[in-house]
Design an enzyme around this catalytic site. Structure first.
Site, PDB file in Angstrom:
ATOM      1  N   GLU A  35      26.440 -13.414  51.160  1.00 20.50           N
ATOM      2  CA  GLU A  35      26.567 -12.976  52.556  1.00 20.50           C
ATOM      3  C   GLU A  35      27.971 -13.307  53.045  1.00 20.50           C
ATOM      4  OE1 GLU A  35      26.678 -11.463  55.913  1.00 20.50           O
ATOM      5  OE2 GLU A  35      24.797 -11.145  54.801  1.00 20.50           O
TER       6      GLU A  35
ATOM      7  N   CYS B 107      18.012  -0.148  57.432  1.00 16.73           N
ATOM      8  CA  CYS B 107      16.974  -0.089  58.464  1.00 16.73           C
ATOM      9  C   CYS B 107      17.392   0.883  59.563  1.00 16.73           C
ATOM     10  CB  CYS B 107      16.657  -1.470  59.019  1.00 16.73           C
ATOM     11  SG  CYS B 107      18.111  -2.434  59.486  1.00 16.73           S
TER      12      CYS B 107
ATOM     13  N   ALA C  79      22.649 -10.601  51.730  1.00 20.04           N
ATOM     14  CA  ALA C  79      21.361 -11.295  51.730  1.00 20.04           C
ATOM     15  C   ALA C  79      20.869 -11.807  53.075  1.00 20.04           C
ATOM     16  CB  ALA C  79      21.411 -12.464  50.734  1.00 20.04           C
TER      17      ALA C  79
ATOM     18  N   ASP D   3      33.103 -10.757  49.887  1.00 20.39           N
ATOM     19  CA  ASP D   3      33.020  -9.358  50.261  1.00 20.39           C
ATOM     20  C   ASP D   3      32.305  -8.641  49.112  1.00 20.39           C
ATOM     21  OD1 ASP D   3      33.449  -6.608  50.640  1.00 20.39           O
ATOM     22  OD2 ASP D   3      35.404  -6.919  51.566  1.00 20.39           O
TER      23      ASP D   3
ATOM     24  N   PRO E 200      19.423 -12.144  56.786  1.00 19.55           N
ATOM     25  CA  PRO E 200      19.083 -13.551  57.031  1.00 19.55           C
ATOM     26  C   PRO E 200      18.271 -14.218  55.922  1.00 19.55           C
ATOM     27  CG  PRO E 200      17.613 -12.142  58.267  1.00 19.55           C
ATOM     28  CD  PRO E 200      18.612 -11.231  57.617  1.00 19.55           C
ATOM     29  N   GLY E 201      17.948 -13.493  54.852  1.00 17.17           N
ATOM     30  CA  GLY E 201      17.282 -14.102  53.704  1.00 17.17           C
ATOM     31  C   GLY E 201      15.856 -13.662  53.461  1.00 17.17           C
TER      32      GLY E 201
ATOM     33  N   ASP F 217      20.908  -4.393  50.451  1.00 21.84           N
ATOM     34  CA  ASP F 217      20.321  -4.132  51.766  1.00 21.84           C
ATOM     35  C   ASP F 217      21.506  -4.050  52.727  1.00 21.84           C
ATOM     36  OD1 ASP F 217      18.136  -3.803  53.574  1.00 21.84           O
ATOM     37  OD2 ASP F 217      18.460  -5.854  54.266  1.00 21.84           O
TER      38      ASP F 217
ATOM     39  N   LYS G  98      14.513 -10.837  52.392  1.00 22.90           N
ATOM     40  CA  LYS G  98      14.233 -10.124  51.147  1.00 22.90           C
ATOM     41  C   LYS G  98      14.373 -11.038  49.928  1.00 22.90           C
ATOM     42  CE  LYS G  98      15.122  -5.539  53.012  1.00 22.90           C
ATOM     43  NZ  LYS G  98      15.307  -5.994  54.406  1.00 22.90           N
TER      44      LYS G  98
END
Length: 322
Positions: A153, A254, A131, A184, A133-134, A202, A136
């Site tokens: 995370e 990305c 998640a 994990d 840096p947050g 992601d 999404k």
């Protein structure tokens, strides 16, 4: 104080040239120009519907921004307001202030697509597996009111960043359905089997934008590229185990890398008989005016950075559990 100009890692660019010329053909020339020229990069402004301010919208329009087009896009909720500008300007960010909710979030507009593909409905249980840096998670909360949102995370430093982002955008009255963890992600499916309606993966990836300007070891970066698809496949397999039957998972990265994108999905489809791919071609056709998409991408969509549409890279794939 003048900003230090970003320096391109030439050895890594040479590696990208060989890899992406092979994978993207002539499209790589334009993508390369955008990725290596930060002056061409564009930034979107996501309004926070928990802290509405009509003056912000008015100011954005006066400065040449328009709302992301979504006519006839059935999974685009009215509560999601994202403004973009054809010009590569950046709206000023708001500083984090404890106890104060921010009015907007600066992001790459392609970051909306994994959340839109996930199509979360009110009351559903959702896991954002990687998640930080947050961003999404913030987008997701602009789209729907989940009954439960677990933001995971594993990296402790990035987890702090995630918590700060949530604190900046979500009022206390809505935090009762949100939890954070530092597991994990590869273990979540075994520990929380059949627990979620929707899962977003992601995945950690070889981020093409940041890697090109990285000062780290090129040899180490290239070695990471060989390991990442294994980790990504394990994360996605874990997400599938965490899904309830009938639930959906969206996998995104990305990077332009085929090995980390379509090949990961192919590996899953060849080894997991309880999932089927979801066709995202409708999303592509609805958003052609705002994004440039690669042609003939197996099992998903790939946003290519382009002049005037400098969003991405962003790969998105969706699977449904039988």
């Amino acid at each position: 104080m003048a900003r230090v100009k970003k320096q391109i890692c030439r050895l890594l660019l040479d590696y990208f040239d060989k890899t992406y010329t092979n994978e993207l053909g002539d499209r790589w020339h334009t993508v390369k120009e955008v990725l290596t020229t930060p002056g061409l990069w564009q930034y979107a402004v996501l309004l926070n519907n928990f802290q509405c301010n009509s003056e912000i919208e008015k100011h954005l329009r006066m400065n040449g921004y328009h709302q992301l087009s979504h006519e006839n896009f059935f999974t685009y909720p009215e509560t999601l307001k994202c403004y973009i500008n054809r010009k590569p300007k950046k709206f000023p960010s708001q500083r984090h202030q404890p106890g104060k909710i921010k009015e907007y979030y600066i992001l790459n507009a392609s970051s909306l697509l994994p959340v839109l593909a996930l199509d979360v409905k009110d009351g559903e249980s959702v896991l954002d597996m990687c998640a930080a840096p947050g961003g999404k998670s913030v987008v997701l909360l602009q789209c729907a009111s989940p009954g439960r949102l677990d933001c995971n995370e594993p990296d402790i430093h990035r987890s702090r960043w995630l918590k700060q982002t949530l604190e900046s955008f979500v009022p206390l009255s809505h935090t009762n359905v949100i939890s954070t963890s530092e597991m994990d992600g590869r273990l979540i499916g075994r520990l929380h089997a059949n627990s979620y309606d929707k899962v977003l993966v992601d995945a950690p990836c070889s981020n093409d934008r940041s890697w090109l300007f990285s000062s780290g070891s090129v040899t180490e970066r290239i070695s990471q590229r060989k390991v990442l698809p294994v980790i990504q496949t394990e994360l996605l397999r874990s997400a599938i185990h965490a899904l309830s039957p009938g639930g959906s998972v969206v996998y995104s990265t990305c990077t332009l890398s085929k090995a980390e994108n379509s090949d990961v999905i192919s590996n899953i489809l060849n080894s997991c008989r309880d999932v089927i791919p979801v066709d995202l071609s409708d999303m592509v056709s609805m958003l052609l005016n705002e994004f440039t998409f690669a042609a003939d991408v197996p099992h998903g969509l790939l946003v290519l950075p382009d002049k005037g549409k400098a969003w991405g890279p962003m790969f998105v794939s969706k699977l449904t559990k039988l």
